[in-house]
Design a protein around this motif. Structure first.
Motif, PDB file in Angstrom:
ATOM      1  N   LEU D 195       0.885  -1.242   0.069  1.00 41.29           N
ATOM      2  CA  LEU D 195       0.098   0.093  -0.059  1.00 41.29           C
ATOM      3  C   LEU D 195       0.862   1.307  -0.015  1.00 41.29           C
ATOM      4  O   LEU D 195       0.423   2.388  -0.528  1.00 41.29           O
ATOM      5  CB  LEU D 195      -0.885   0.015   1.142  1.00 41.29           C
ATOM      6  CG  LEU D 195      -1.879   1.132   1.405  1.00 41.29           C
ATOM      7  CD1 LEU D 195      -2.959   1.280   0.451  1.00 41.29           C
ATOM      8  CD2 LEU D 195      -2.390   1.254   2.732  1.00 41.29           C
ATOM      9  N   SER D 196       1.732   1.171   0.657  1.00 34.96           N
ATOM     10  CA  SER D 196       2.930   2.271   0.929  1.00 34.96           C
ATOM     11  C   SER D 196       4.177   1.908   1.435  1.00 34.96           C
ATOM     12  O   SER D 196       4.435   0.819   1.630  1.00 34.96           O
ATOM     13  CB  SER D 196       2.119   3.464   1.951  1.00 34.96           C
ATOM     14  OG  SER D 196       2.398   2.943   3.219  1.00 34.96           O
ATOM     15  N   PRO D 202       2.392   7.013  -0.023  1.00 35.29           N
ATOM     16  CA  PRO D 202       1.500   6.181  -0.921  1.00 35.29           C
ATOM     17  C   PRO D 202       2.396   5.674  -2.266  1.00 35.29           C
ATOM     18  O   PRO D 202       1.729   4.903  -3.056  1.00 35.29           O
ATOM     19  CB  PRO D 202       0.403   6.813  -1.076  1.00 35.29           C
ATOM     20  CG  PRO D 202       0.700   8.453  -1.072  1.00 35.29           C
ATOM     21  CD  PRO D 202       1.766   8.412   0.020  1.00 35.29           C
ATOM     22  N   ASP D 249       4.551  -2.209   4.930  1.00 37.97           N
ATOM     23  CA  ASP D 249       2.993  -2.035   5.479  1.00 37.97           C
ATOM     24  C   ASP D 249       2.983  -1.922   6.711  1.00 37.97           C
ATOM     25  O   ASP D 249       2.110  -1.059   7.404  1.00 37.97           O
ATOM     26  CB  ASP D 249       2.186  -3.060   4.675  1.00 37.97           C
ATOM     27  CG  ASP D 249       2.179  -2.567   3.151  1.00 37.97           C
ATOM     28  OD1 ASP D 249       1.876  -1.659   2.613  1.00 37.97           O
ATOM     29  OD2 ASP D 249       2.772  -3.557   2.578  1.00 37.97           O
ATOM     30  N   TYR D 267      -0.890  11.193   4.710  1.00 38.14           N
ATOM     31  CA  TYR D 267      -1.167   9.829   4.660  1.00 38.14           C
ATOM     32  C   TYR D 267      -0.728   9.321   6.102  1.00 38.14           C
ATOM     33  O   TYR D 267       0.406   9.466   6.643  1.00 38.14           O
ATOM     34  CB  TYR D 267      -0.522   9.184   3.469  1.00 38.14           C
ATOM     35  CG  TYR D 267      -0.925   9.750   2.286  1.00 38.14           C
ATOM     36  CD1 TYR D 267      -1.989   8.838   1.441  1.00 38.14           C
ATOM     37  CD2 TYR D 267      -0.598  11.070   1.682  1.00 38.14           C
ATOM     38  CE1 TYR D 267      -2.565   9.143   0.439  1.00 38.14           C
ATOM     39  CE2 TYR D 267      -1.005  11.270   0.500  1.00 38.14           C
ATOM     40  CZ  TYR D 267      -2.020  10.436  -0.202  1.00 38.14           C
ATOM     41  OH  TYR D 267      -2.691  10.927  -1.237  1.00 38.14           O
ATOM     42  N   GLN D 269      -1.129   5.245   8.222  1.00 40.08           N
ATOM     43  CA  GLN D 269      -1.848   4.056   8.817  1.00 40.08           C
ATOM     44  C   GLN D 269      -1.804   4.112  10.176  1.00 40.08           C
ATOM     45  O   GLN D 269      -0.786   4.190  10.882  1.00 40.08           O
ATOM     46  CB  GLN D 269      -0.963   2.849   8.219  1.00 40.08           C
ATOM     47  CG  GLN D 269      -1.183   2.665   6.751  1.00 40.08           C
ATOM     48  CD  GLN D 269      -2.351   2.003   6.216  1.00 40.08           C
ATOM     49  OE1 GLN D 269      -3.329   2.945   6.231  1.00 40.08           O
ATOM     50  NE2 GLN D 269      -2.435   0.548   6.166  1.00 40.08           N
ATOM     51  N   ALA D 280      -9.898   0.338   9.848  1.00 42.95           N
ATOM     52  CA  ALA D 280     -10.016   0.851   8.406  1.00 42.95           C
ATOM     53  C   ALA D 280      -8.927   0.884   7.695  1.00 42.95           C
ATOM     54  O   ALA D 280      -8.618   0.614   6.410  1.00 42.95           O
ATOM     55  CB  ALA D 280     -10.794   2.272   8.610  1.00 42.95           C
ATOM     56  N   ASP D 281      -7.739   1.328   8.267  1.00 40.71           N
ATOM     57  CA  ASP D 281      -6.424   1.371   7.749  1.00 40.71           C
ATOM     58  C   ASP D 281      -5.688  -0.076   7.184  1.00 40.71           C
ATOM     59  O   ASP D 281      -5.489  -0.387   6.280  1.00 40.71           O
ATOM     60  CB  ASP D 281      -5.434   1.998   8.537  1.00 40.71           C
ATOM     61  CG  ASP D 281      -5.994   3.517   8.818  1.00 40.71           C
ATOM     62  OD1 ASP D 281      -6.814   3.880   7.959  1.00 40.71           O
ATOM     63  OD2 ASP D 281      -5.340   4.360   9.563  1.00 40.71           O
ATOM     64  N   LYS D 284      -7.486  -1.035   3.948  1.00 49.95           N
ATOM     65  CA  LYS D 284      -6.859  -0.592   3.017  1.00 49.95           C
ATOM     66  C   LYS D 284      -5.754  -1.418   2.589  1.00 49.95           C
ATOM     67  O   LYS D 284      -5.522  -1.442   1.158  1.00 49.95           O
ATOM     68  CB  LYS D 284      -6.208   1.043   3.355  1.00 49.95           C
ATOM     69  CG  LYS D 284      -7.208   2.164   3.415  1.00 49.95           C
ATOM     70  CD  LYS D 284      -6.628   3.477   3.574  1.00 49.95           C
ATOM     71  CE  LYS D 284      -7.562   4.224   4.260  1.00 49.95           C
ATOM     72  NZ  LYS D 284      -6.728   5.523   4.765  1.00 49.95           N
ATOM     73  N   GLN D 287      -7.208  -4.300   0.688  1.00 49.50           N
ATOM     74  CA  GLN D 287      -7.710  -4.295  -0.342  1.00 49.50           C
ATOM     75  C   GLN D 287      -6.451  -4.294  -1.515  1.00 49.50           C
ATOM     76  O   GLN D 287      -6.765  -4.438  -2.579  1.00 49.50           O
ATOM     77  CB  GLN D 287      -8.492  -2.921  -0.351  1.00 49.50           C
ATOM     78  CG  GLN D 287      -9.939  -3.163   0.523  1.00 49.50           C
ATOM     79  CD  GLN D 287     -10.310  -1.825   1.023  1.00 49.50           C
ATOM     80  OE1 GLN D 287      -9.917  -0.904   0.643  1.00 49.50           O
ATOM     81  NE2 GLN D 287     -11.070  -2.208   1.947  1.00 49.50           N
ATOM     82  N   ALA D 288      -5.573  -3.457  -0.812  1.00 45.01           N
ATOM     83  CA  ALA D 288      -4.240  -3.295  -1.903  1.00 45.01           C
ATOM     84  C   ALA D 288      -3.693  -4.700  -2.129  1.00 45.01           C
ATOM     85  O   ALA D 288      -3.316  -4.890  -3.449  1.00 45.01           O
ATOM     86  CB  ALA D 288      -3.153  -2.360  -1.070  1.00 45.01           C
TER      87      ALA D 288
END
Lengths: 376, 376, 376, 376
Positions: D195-196, D202, D249, D267, D269, D280-281, D284, D287-288
């Motif tokens: 993700l980042s 990011p 991550d 940004y 996390q 929620a983080d 993310k 999902q990535a």
């Protein structure tokens, strides 16, 4: 084949022994001491020249084996054929030196043989008993045939399911405990799982018996001995619980259905046509994992719980992850984690297509490093 | 503690056994079979489910220990307290499968205990015996405590001179033979040398007894058993003889004199004032080496003779070189050579300041490579 | 391919360097420093961000290679093609941290290439030099191709005699010195022996050149550099001298005669018809060993001298034993001993049928344990 | 420091080379060949005595390093300071023998140095090129600093982030590929994640650049070279894709927020107050992972995708499990799985608190066994 070599030896009942250390879950009865689980043991620090122990062995078909460990080194492994008699542990040693002695049950509790029994009645010695030092950590291992050390000793070609091919010492449990200088206990049964045994029998699940002393045994004698009584968790709280279960739950998906002979009910963990796990059945497994974690936590409020899995493949790991993290999310319990153990390669295979000594050693190294980290 | 679990078992005397393979020098008597030397054994290929063996053990103070090896894997090690009785080797196995079984004496012949005895009378089984395959090579090892595996098992802290700390399997002899797929025999005695024992006793020399079955034992019973009779060399000719002697001959230089209690004669290998070996005494050792080589050659006309030395220091190696090459020069015998084995480091030390299992393993690797080369 | 990345770098001639540590025999000249022998090196403790070294390489056909070791870890190995130029050792590092740097000649002195040259002229850095700590021990290794690390790097299939397959670090000399925390020097030449080279050339003997800086080289340039001048033994006295010679002396017995092109004299170490060494010729070798020991002792009055032999067979060991102990007997010199190194097995073989890295490692373990013992 | 030692050498442009094998993603341009990623290489089978290669190196501050591997053995590792010049790979070898040569980029693509460049223009040789045999398998590794081999070479005390401490060969990627006899490619970047990057940037995510040749680089020159062009997946389809991402991550959760210097967007996390991941983080990240799996599958329709994780802790494993199995459930893609690699212990740590060579080796063993199984 018993002969007391020394007139001055005195017989002391187990119940009269000062400083007797007992490893593994057992009942409070000391006349005699019963060893149920693999890796369970009596430990003594003996200042004396000679030591015998009076053992009693019985079985219908699966005989007990023991290991004798002196000052940390395994010196003897032997089958105990049925009967009651005296076994010499050592003789002719310097009477002034203190010997640390462990007599360890080298085979699992035998759910399939209600007649299987291993008891220690008394010792004979001219020496005295000294205190056994406490270890800094306590670990409880819960598992199946892998944890029972099935196939950890014996040639690769061996295929018979007999006690001879079980080992409590060629075993990641013993190796991990030794490396961490920990006291340890084992709750394990070949073929069993979290939800059912490999053949879909729902009674072949460890959680159902976790709160008893050794509830997976059968028969009147074991009942009288107290094997089915509730285990007193307050008497021994582990710092870490290692759960190595799931391999037989996977087996259930690939094995025929099991029909309850009494109720006629049929049990089967199903695969989809494409070979994937049937979702509803997999969910049953996951729920069983979650329930077991809750049970473990209820009885062991402060223990780190580590699900350690993968020595014979890791097909259930996704489901275990879902279940463990479902449990964590629901409870906020942060002392639960998962570690994947290295799979057993062809070269590291032991007897009966089970992990051999080298595979156990590698698993122990990975697990030891992991536990060392979380105990910091 | 003996119970025959199977009504159909039949008792067969050792003398009636088809296909009994005996390892190690012994007498022709099979009623019973006597095992004298460490590493000596009976070997069977049993097609059957269950096997018991009737053993007899006796001793004044030093008890026998045995190892049981099944299909190449050591599964049991146990002390045999005195008496005669049945020992279960295996039970409950697939009756169709053939098991290779070796019952191995795990301790040396005990020159210090005339009462020490290990005999095998009979077996009980429902199965049948099949032929034991011949190995491609034969090796004879001749040595002292190192070769007897003294201290090869047990904690580093152990100091007692007892059978428990001897091992025939944690031993370069067994390891080398396994690596080379060779049949092997061991002639060895703790504390003994080529010329004398470590304490200057001239009777503590292996060569004097080399031509007898097991002549270094004492006592009437051993005499009756035939231990002192000439060994029939024609019955078993080795391809390689490994002589690992010299450590106690060095010890004699550093130990007090020994006085013969009968004749009053005093024996002492002397050091010069500057700590070097007294030349005349060193020469005695060298002559003893030469004589022993001649003896070995007389009895083993075709064997490669390898003097393998150095696991506990190599101070006698120069003298051994002189002696061996003196012998070669004089006789033209070209099948004699010397190999220095790696010294035992602190970390590889076992019990009683003797080589531990790792040191034996390293020595076995070096020796195996060497023998492989000369057998080509 | 040289570019100075940093304007602030200052060039410092080797002769102006504070705290320059030079390993290996060389001349007193520092403008530039010449590295002759394998394993010879310059060592620096640099507090700075960047370091370059100006190197000069020349050869007729055999090029130099170097290793760069930083804080004890080898980070670079490279061929030096001919020319003079700047080589970056490190850049971009924390300027405050001190880096220990060794630039090591990775190939032997090349007696066969008078044009072969490796020199260090200067360094460029923005940092400062700090003192290099003295090691507690000093070891001198004297040997042939084994000690030169011939074949210690490269595939087993390599057959070319080129510098690429030589290694000073995959080498028992480096490994032993590292294990003992010792400073060390190497005097070695492939194909050479105590009496002659493998092809019976009497000039291929190490002892004849031992007292010069690097006398086995040829050519005017090497003469001008001072390679043929007497070595100043008072400048560096080893605690231990390891002599690993004899393999090529054995080779001479199995190779054709060598005829001196100038005098026409023929040299040949002969075998008897039965394949044994001709006694008179073997005696020549033994006398050469004795003379060499005397030379070593004259120049190194206090050093332990260890003849370490056997990595490619041990056929000369009996003769070495006779010679060494003849020398000891004659001189009373008690600081001389022999250690047999483990033979190289098929699996441990490197390139050019020479010991590979694993064989060097095993030899180093045995030798390290031995030296540790005699240095106590 | 370049000199052509042989007048007969012929210069051949890379583009004119018969049988040039290029490893690693690069552009179609062969005048010159550009190596972008760590482990990328040119491979040649040369029948000839001598080989030089014309290399060009450039950088603003992070210089390239290369490894030279001959017949499977690494023989050289060197820094390439800036400039264009000839590098001798070998000389003086048997002209008839065929040498397999790999010149391997030993450091990762440097997203932080737009000036960093490694190109190969031509070779000089008197020999001829022969075909390079195809390997039976192809593996693509995708990862972060672990996969870039950061810290896999160098002392434990090293703390500088410089190319010297990166290694493509002391690396589980190389080791796994060698063990499986596979051709392999690496896509990796220190500090980056799914993700980042570790510092919440990011743009520091591998998936965004996966479909370009080497899109994570910067600068006009790289653009002109074609680094940002779409990668032609049809040109090379792997059998297995190993994704070793997640460590950074996790780092993002424990690092300060990152503010986009252009948009001002922040940004981060987040962790909950109790130290757990903010749901929620974490979602993310998951999902990535799912998106990346879809990307991988789109471009590699038949590859086994293995998420291999755990060499520096396994805290993201539960989320990875959720994501991977969410992806599987949604897509029915059954060629995706997860393997936990053993954590790096204190003893196996390399430089810069990253896995050392031993940790890479252990990971390679576990991964090799796993891949061998799924490729059956």
């Amino acid at each position: 084949m018993t002969k007391h070599s020394n007139e001055e030896l005195q017989t002391i009942a187990m119940s009269d022994l000062a400083h007797l250390k007992i490893h593994g879950r057992t009942t409070a009865n000391r006349t005699p001491v019963t060893l149920f689980w693999t890796g369970s043991a009596v430990e003594l620090n003996v200042q004396g020249a000679e030591l015998w122990v009076e053992v009693e062995s019985a079985y219908d078909h699966l005989e007990p084996w023991i290991r004798i460990v002196i000052n940390g080194v395994p010196v003897s492994r032997q089958m105990l054929t049925s009967g009651r008699g005296w076994l010499c542990i050592f003789r002719g040693l310097n009477p002034e030196a203190v010997k640390n002695v462990r007599i360890i049950k080298d085979v699992q509790a035998m759910s399939g043989d209600p007649g299987c029994l291993l008891q220690l009645h008394a010792v004979r010695t001219e020496g005295v008993m000294l205190p056994v030092e406490e270890k800094p950590y306590r670990i409880e291992f819960i598992g199946d045939s892998i944890t029972s050390g099935e196939g950890a000793i014996g040639a690769k070609t061996e295929e018979d399911w007999v006690p001879m091919w079980f080992s409590a010492l060629h075993n990641y449990t013993y190796m991990t405990a030794e490396a961490l200088d920990a006291e340890y206990r084992v709750i394990s049964q070949s073929g069993w799982g979290v939800l059912s045994s490999w053949d879909n029998n729902p009674q072949g699940n460890i959680p159902a018996y976790y709160e008893q002393v050794c509830g997976l045994l059968k028969g009147e004698r074991n009942e009288k001995l107290g094997a089915f009584e509730p285990h007193d968790f307050s008497s021994w709280q582990p710092d870490v619980i290692v759960v190595n279960l799931g391999s037989n739950d996977d087996g259930a998906f690939h094995s025929p259905a099991w029909t309850d002979p009494v109720t006629g009910q049929v049990y089967k963990q199903r695969l989809n046509e494409d070979g994937t796990y049937h979702e509803a059945d997999l969910a049953k497994f996951e729920q069983a994992v979650e329930r077991f974690l809750a049970t473990l936590r209820t009885n062991n409020p402060c223990a780190q719980i580590v699900w350690a899995y993968g020595m014979l493949g890791a097909t259930m790991l996704p489901a275990i992850y879902r279940a463990v993290h479902g449990y964590i999310k629901q409870t906020g319990d942060r002392l639960v984690s998962i570690i994947q153990l290295p799979d057993t390669t062809e070269e590291m295979m032991g007897a009966r297509t089970h992990p051999g000594e080298l595979s156990h050693r590698r698993a122990a190294e990975v697990l030891t490093a992991y536990i060392r980290k979380i105990l910091k």
